[in-house]
Design a protein around this motif. Structure first.
Motif, PDB file in Angstrom:
ATOM      1  N   SER A  77       1.619  -5.872  13.876  1.00 19.57           N
ATOM      2  CA  SER A  77       2.077  -5.767  12.496  1.00 19.57           C
ATOM      3  C   SER A  77       1.978  -7.091  11.752  1.00 19.57           C
ATOM      4  CB  SER A  77       3.543  -5.301  12.471  1.00 19.57           C
ATOM      5  OG  SER A  77       4.400  -6.324  12.961  1.00 19.57           O
ATOM      6  N   PRO A  80      10.172  -4.816   8.925  1.00 17.65           N
ATOM      7  CA  PRO A  80       9.551  -3.505   8.708  1.00 17.65           C
ATOM      8  C   PRO A  80      10.526  -2.537   8.047  1.00 17.65           C
ATOM      9  CG  PRO A  80       9.140  -4.294  10.951  1.00 17.65           C
ATOM     10  CD  PRO A  80      10.162  -5.202  10.352  1.00 17.65           C
ATOM     11  N   THR A 138       4.805  -3.817  -2.394  1.00 15.16           N
ATOM     12  CA  THR A 138       3.720  -2.983  -1.892  1.00 15.16           C
ATOM     13  C   THR A 138       2.722  -3.835  -1.130  1.00 15.16           C
ATOM     14  OG1 THR A 138       3.932  -1.439  -3.749  1.00 15.16           O
ATOM     15  CG2 THR A 138       1.845  -1.422  -2.555  1.00 15.16           C
ATOM     16  N   ARG A 184      -5.557  -8.403   2.758  1.00 18.07           N
ATOM     17  CA  ARG A 184      -4.291  -7.760   2.434  1.00 18.07           C
ATOM     18  C   ARG A 184      -3.387  -8.749   1.696  1.00 18.07           C
ATOM     19  NH1 ARG A 184      -2.191  -3.697   7.289  1.00 18.07           N
ATOM     20  NH2 ARG A 184      -3.723  -2.057   6.859  1.00 18.07           N
ATOM     21  N   TRP A 222       0.842  -8.856  -0.287  1.00 20.47           N
ATOM     22  CA  TRP A 222       2.067  -8.198  -0.728  1.00 20.47           C
ATOM     23  C   TRP A 222       2.305  -8.511  -2.186  1.00 20.47           C
ATOM     24  CZ3 TRP A 222       4.775  -4.786   2.135  1.00 20.47           C
ATOM     25  CH2 TRP A 222       4.594  -4.807   3.522  1.00 20.47           C
ATOM     26  N   VAL A 234      -1.415   0.346   0.718  1.00 18.44           N
ATOM     27  CA  VAL A 234      -1.486   0.897   2.073  1.00 18.44           C
ATOM     28  C   VAL A 234      -0.121   0.882   2.774  1.00 18.44           C
ATOM     29  CG1 VAL A 234      -3.917   0.367   2.425  1.00 18.44           C
ATOM     30  CG2 VAL A 234      -2.188  -1.348   3.020  1.00 18.44           C
ATOM     31  N   GLY A 235       0.908   0.366   2.119  1.00 16.69           N
ATOM     32  CA  GLY A 235       2.225   0.325   2.739  1.00 16.69           C
ATOM     33  C   GLY A 235       3.254  -0.249   1.785  1.00 16.69           C
ATOM     34  N   TYR A 236       4.451  -0.361   2.260  1.00 17.11           N
ATOM     35  CA  TYR A 236       5.528  -0.905   1.432  1.00 17.11           C
ATOM     36  C   TYR A 236       6.623  -1.456   2.344  1.00 17.11           C
ATOM     37  CZ  TYR A 236       8.635   2.842   2.775  1.00 17.11           C
ATOM     38  OH  TYR A 236       9.427   3.675   3.514  1.00 17.11           O
ATOM     39  N   ASP A 237       7.498  -2.272   1.786  1.00 19.35           N
ATOM     40  CA  ASP A 237       8.743  -2.646   2.439  1.00 19.35           C
ATOM     41  C   ASP A 237       9.699  -3.172   1.369  1.00 19.35           C
ATOM     42  OD1 ASP A 237       8.056  -5.296   1.875  1.00 19.35           O
ATOM     43  OD2 ASP A 237       7.968  -5.941   3.967  1.00 19.35           O
TER      44      ASP A 237
END
Length: 233
Positions: free
Chosen positions: A16, A80, A98, A206, A208, A225-228
């Protein structure tokens, strides 16, 4: 049980971003600095770097983890989403962000602009309000010297950094353009430059981004492609 580690091989890492952040700090500073402390549990690792905490892996004992964070009282906590959803931290606010990805082909033209960290600091300070020059400069120059990070500038008015490369991805940070030159395509130019360099290394790009610049990165060709959440005190 959370244990302080004394050797890099004791880290428990997955593939990760969070493990990449922890490994990058370890690669840059090792285990001998008080401001950069590394910990592990049976299934995860944790970094305390100055006033921030980064958590990776799996953590079953959330009570122990929350107590550990409370005792150390960091300004920010990065972890995460599945861990963040179970954190119970008093006095912290969650800020959604994101994870974007951009696949790029290596550029035909190679950029060879010499990076001035002094000038880069001026651009970053104007964009993000960074005020502690000594800390910023020491960290950037140290990571660059140890091959963890790379800095880029474009026409002396925009900058970006490859924070680290891990698991087939290069994570870009500190994308900034001097205020008087915004709206002239420098954001695209600098991110294309860095993405091209990463493509030559065989890594996808990548980064954020907080919600206020979500549309900006979509326009530059990045896809979510993701988030937190970042938790700030």
């Amino acid at each position: 049980m959370i244990q302080l580690i004394t050797a890099p091989e004791e880290l428990v890492l997955d593939r990760s971003y969070y493990s990449g952040r922890i490994k990058a700090a370890c690669d840059a500073y090792g285990t001998g600095y008080d401001f950069c402390r590394l910990y592990r549990s049976d299934n995860g690792s944790l970094l305390i770097y100055n006033s921030s905490v980064v958590i990776s892996g799996e953590w079953d004992d959330m009570g122990e983890l929350c107590s550990f964070i409370t005792i150390n009282s960091p300004e920010t906590v990065e972890c995460p989403p599945d861990i963040g959803e179970r954190l119970d931290l008093y006095g912290y606010t969650a800020y959604h962000r994101t994870l974007f990805e951009k696949k790029a082909s290596p550029p035909g033209e190679k950029y060879t602009e010499t990076v001035s960290l002094m000038k880069m600091y001026d651009i970053v300070r104007a964009a993000f309000g960074v005020s502690e020059f000594d800390l910023w400069y020491a960290d950037m120059s140290h990571r660059i010297r140890h091959g963890v990070s790379r800095a880029f500038m474009c026409d002396n008015v925009s900058c970006a950094c490859i924070d680290f490369v891990y698991g087939g991805y290069g994570y870009i940070s500190q994308v900034a353009v001097s205020p008087e030159h915004r709206g002239n395509g420098y954001g695209r130019k600098i991110t294309d430059m860095v993405s091209g360099e990463l493509a030559e290394m065989g890594a996808a790009s990548r980064l954020w981004a907080y919600d206020d610049v979500y549309d900006f990165y979509r326009r530059l060709g990045f896809e979510p492609v993701g988030y937190d959440n970042i938790y700030k005190r």
